[in-house]
Design a protein around this motif. Structure first.
Motif, PDB file in Angstrom:
ATOM      1  N   SER A  11      18.646  28.442 -27.762  1.00 13.86           N
ATOM      2  CA  SER A  11      18.369  29.685 -26.748  1.00 13.86           C
ATOM      3  C   SER A  11      17.911  28.911 -25.400  1.00 13.86           C
ATOM      4  O   SER A  11      17.421  29.652 -24.552  1.00 13.86           O
ATOM      5  CB  SER A  11      17.275  30.402 -27.279  1.00 13.86           C
ATOM      6  OG  SER A  11      16.062  29.763 -27.370  1.00 13.86           O
ATOM      7  N   VAL A  12      17.743  27.680 -25.335  1.00 13.65           N
ATOM      8  CA  VAL A  12      17.327  26.850 -24.112  1.00 13.65           C
ATOM      9  C   VAL A  12      18.327  25.775 -23.762  1.00 13.65           C
ATOM     10  O   VAL A  12      18.945  25.419 -24.688  1.00 13.65           O
ATOM     11  CB  VAL A  12      16.001  26.195 -24.112  1.00 13.65           C
ATOM     12  CG1 VAL A  12      14.969  27.585 -24.259  1.00 13.65           C
ATOM     13  CG2 VAL A  12      15.792  25.437 -25.346  1.00 13.65           C
ATOM     14  N   SER A  13      18.065  25.142 -22.679  1.00 19.52           N
ATOM     15  CA  SER A  13      18.867  24.323 -22.406  1.00 19.52           C
ATOM     16  C   SER A  13      18.514  22.701 -22.729  1.00 19.52           C
ATOM     17  O   SER A  13      17.014  22.842 -22.938  1.00 19.52           O
ATOM     18  CB  SER A  13      19.009  23.994 -20.644  1.00 19.52           C
ATOM     19  OG  SER A  13      19.401  22.657 -20.333  1.00 19.52           O
ATOM     20  N   PRO A  14      19.338  21.557 -23.180  1.00 20.74           N
ATOM     21  CA  PRO A  14      18.677  20.478 -23.731  1.00 20.74           C
ATOM     22  C   PRO A  14      17.666  19.846 -22.425  1.00 20.74           C
ATOM     23  O   PRO A  14      16.954  19.137 -22.737  1.00 20.74           O
ATOM     24  CB  PRO A  14      19.823  19.589 -23.774  1.00 20.74           C
ATOM     25  CG  PRO A  14      20.822  20.524 -23.810  1.00 20.74           C
ATOM     26  CD  PRO A  14      20.646  21.762 -23.060  1.00 20.74           C
ATOM     27  N   HIS A  15      17.951  20.129 -21.022  1.00 18.99           N
ATOM     28  CA  HIS A  15      16.918  19.455 -20.317  1.00 18.99           C
ATOM     29  C   HIS A  15      15.819  20.475 -19.868  1.00 18.99           C
ATOM     30  O   HIS A  15      14.731  19.957 -18.971  1.00 18.99           O
ATOM     31  CB  HIS A  15      17.783  19.630 -18.836  1.00 18.99           C
ATOM     32  CG  HIS A  15      19.058  18.576 -19.197  1.00 18.99           C
ATOM     33  ND1 HIS A  15      19.091  17.363 -19.503  1.00 18.99           N
ATOM     34  CD2 HIS A  15      20.457  18.928 -18.986  1.00 18.99           C
ATOM     35  CE1 HIS A  15      20.317  17.043 -19.703  1.00 18.99           C
ATOM     36  NE2 HIS A  15      21.071  17.763 -19.489  1.00 18.99           N
ATOM     37  N   ASP A  16      15.710  21.732 -20.307  1.00 21.29           N
ATOM     38  CA  ASP A  16      14.403  22.517 -20.087  1.00 21.29           C
ATOM     39  C   ASP A  16      13.173  22.009 -20.839  1.00 21.29           C
ATOM     40  O   ASP A  16      13.259  21.371 -21.780  1.00 21.29           O
ATOM     41  CB  ASP A  16      14.663  23.905 -20.854  1.00 21.29           C
ATOM     42  CG  ASP A  16      15.588  24.743 -20.060  1.00 21.29           C
ATOM     43  OD1 ASP A  16      15.627  24.651 -18.856  1.00 21.29           O
ATOM     44  OD2 ASP A  16      16.368  25.736 -20.712  1.00 21.29           O
ATOM     45  N   SER A  17      12.031  22.281 -20.241  1.00 17.36           N
ATOM     46  CA  SER A  17      10.615  21.680 -20.829  1.00 17.36           C
ATOM     47  C   SER A  17       9.977  22.923 -21.070  1.00 17.36           C
ATOM     48  O   SER A  17      10.001  23.929 -20.310  1.00 17.36           O
ATOM     49  CB  SER A  17      10.005  20.782 -19.790  1.00 17.36           C
ATOM     50  OG  SER A  17       9.476  21.595 -18.654  1.00 17.36           O
ATOM     51  N   LEU A  18       9.282  22.932 -22.261  1.00 21.47           N
ATOM     52  CA  LEU A  18       8.846  24.312 -22.650  1.00 21.47           C
ATOM     53  C   LEU A  18       7.403  23.889 -22.881  1.00 21.47           C
ATOM     54  O   LEU A  18       6.764  22.887 -23.287  1.00 21.47           O
ATOM     55  CB  LEU A  18       9.374  24.454 -24.247  1.00 21.47           C
ATOM     56  CG  LEU A  18      10.837  24.376 -24.394  1.00 21.47           C
ATOM     57  CD1 LEU A  18      11.090  24.788 -25.573  1.00 21.47           C
ATOM     58  CD2 LEU A  18      11.508  25.434 -23.462  1.00 21.47           C
ATOM     59  N   GLN A  20       8.973  22.162 -28.747  1.00 19.46           N
ATOM     60  CA  GLN A  20      10.201  21.455 -28.668  1.00 19.46           C
ATOM     61  C   GLN A  20      11.241  22.315 -29.376  1.00 19.46           C
ATOM     62  O   GLN A  20      10.977  22.754 -30.228  1.00 19.46           O
ATOM     63  CB  GLN A  20      10.142  19.972 -29.279  1.00 19.46           C
ATOM     64  CG  GLN A  20       9.461  18.966 -28.685  1.00 19.46           C
ATOM     65  CD  GLN A  20       9.328  17.818 -29.200  1.00 19.46           C
ATOM     66  OE1 GLN A  20      10.179  17.424 -30.120  1.00 19.46           O
ATOM     67  NE2 GLN A  20       8.808  17.002 -28.587  1.00 19.46           N
ATOM     68  N   PRO A  21      12.362  22.535 -28.545  1.00 13.88           N
ATOM     69  CA  PRO A  21      13.361  23.311 -29.147  1.00 13.88           C
ATOM     70  C   PRO A  21      13.842  23.002 -30.630  1.00 13.88           C
ATOM     71  O   PRO A  21      13.961  21.798 -31.012  1.00 13.88           O
ATOM     72  CB  PRO A  21      14.578  23.223 -28.062  1.00 13.88           C
ATOM     73  CG  PRO A  21      13.972  22.570 -26.908  1.00 13.88           C
ATOM     74  CD  PRO A  21      12.805  21.892 -27.383  1.00 13.88           C
ATOM     75  N   GLY A  22      13.633  24.032 -31.326  1.00 11.96           N
ATOM     76  CA  GLY A  22      13.947  23.941 -32.874  1.00 11.96           C
ATOM     77  C   GLY A  22      13.145  23.107 -33.784  1.00 11.96           C
ATOM     78  O   GLY A  22      13.145  23.119 -35.034  1.00 11.96           O
ATOM     79  N   ARG A  23      11.936  22.638 -33.127  1.00 10.20           N
ATOM     80  CA  ARG A  23      10.703  22.225 -33.955  1.00 10.20           C
ATOM     81  C   ARG A  23       9.838  23.246 -34.058  1.00 10.20           C
ATOM     82  O   ARG A  23       9.297  23.826 -33.249  1.00 10.20           O
ATOM     83  CB  ARG A  23      10.235  20.977 -33.348  1.00 10.20           C
ATOM     84  CG  ARG A  23       9.117  20.303 -34.028  1.00 10.20           C
ATOM     85  CD  ARG A  23       8.872  18.930 -33.616  1.00 10.20           C
ATOM     86  NE  ARG A  23       9.734  18.051 -33.987  1.00 10.20           N
ATOM     87  CZ  ARG A  23       9.742  16.780 -33.230  1.00 10.20           C
ATOM     88  NH1 ARG A  23       8.875  16.329 -32.428  1.00 10.20           N
ATOM     89  NH2 ARG A  23      10.910  15.909 -33.600  1.00 10.20           N
TER      90      ARG A  23
END
Length: 134
Positions: A44-51, A82-85
């Motif tokens: 749902s996010v780009s690998p370069h996005d910071s969350l 972190q995406p997916g974590r």
């Protein structure tokens, strides 16, 4: 021949409705250490996005209504994302029942804010462990 411009105009108008921004994004829910664990899906996010975690609201169904039973405290830092974590919130005192959660997420230093949400049920096994039901 005059119908073609009208058909193209109609198609462009209809497709514009689908380009509208999503209101809510699906949140992933699993169990970790006998409590719900929540993750922003990596796709749902780009690998370069910071969350950045903006907090979570937990609602539980009682009878015919939903009641807010816990919100993350207004302290910083909230658990990192972190995406997916997945991240857990043991302070919510999870019990058997139907839940709806909404997590606020800021992308790329507040350039975009999103709401991720999911509804699920928790049940207990005979030995007291929680199980997740969709």
């Amino acid at each position: 021949m005059r119908k073609i411009p009208w058909i193209l105009l109609s198609l462009l108008t209809l497709s514009g409705c689908q380009l509208e921004k999503q209101w809510y994004y699906p949140l992933q829910v699993s169990l970790q250490d006998n409590q719900p664990c929540f993750a922003v899906p990596a796709d749902s996010v780009s690998p370069h996005d910071s969350l950045q975690n903006r907090g979570i609201i937990v609602s539980r169904q009682s009878s015919q209504q939903w009641d807010i039973v816990w919100t993350s405290p207004d302290i910083h830092p909230l658990p990192a994302l972190q995406p997916g974590r997945c991240v857990t919130y043991p302070q919510a005192a999870w019990q058997v029942g139907n839940y709806a959660v909404m997590m606020g997420v800021s992308l790329n230093h507040d350039r975009e804010r999103r709401k991720y949400t999911h509804e699920f049920s928790l049940a207990k096994t005979p030995d007291g462990r929680l199980i997740l039901r969709p």
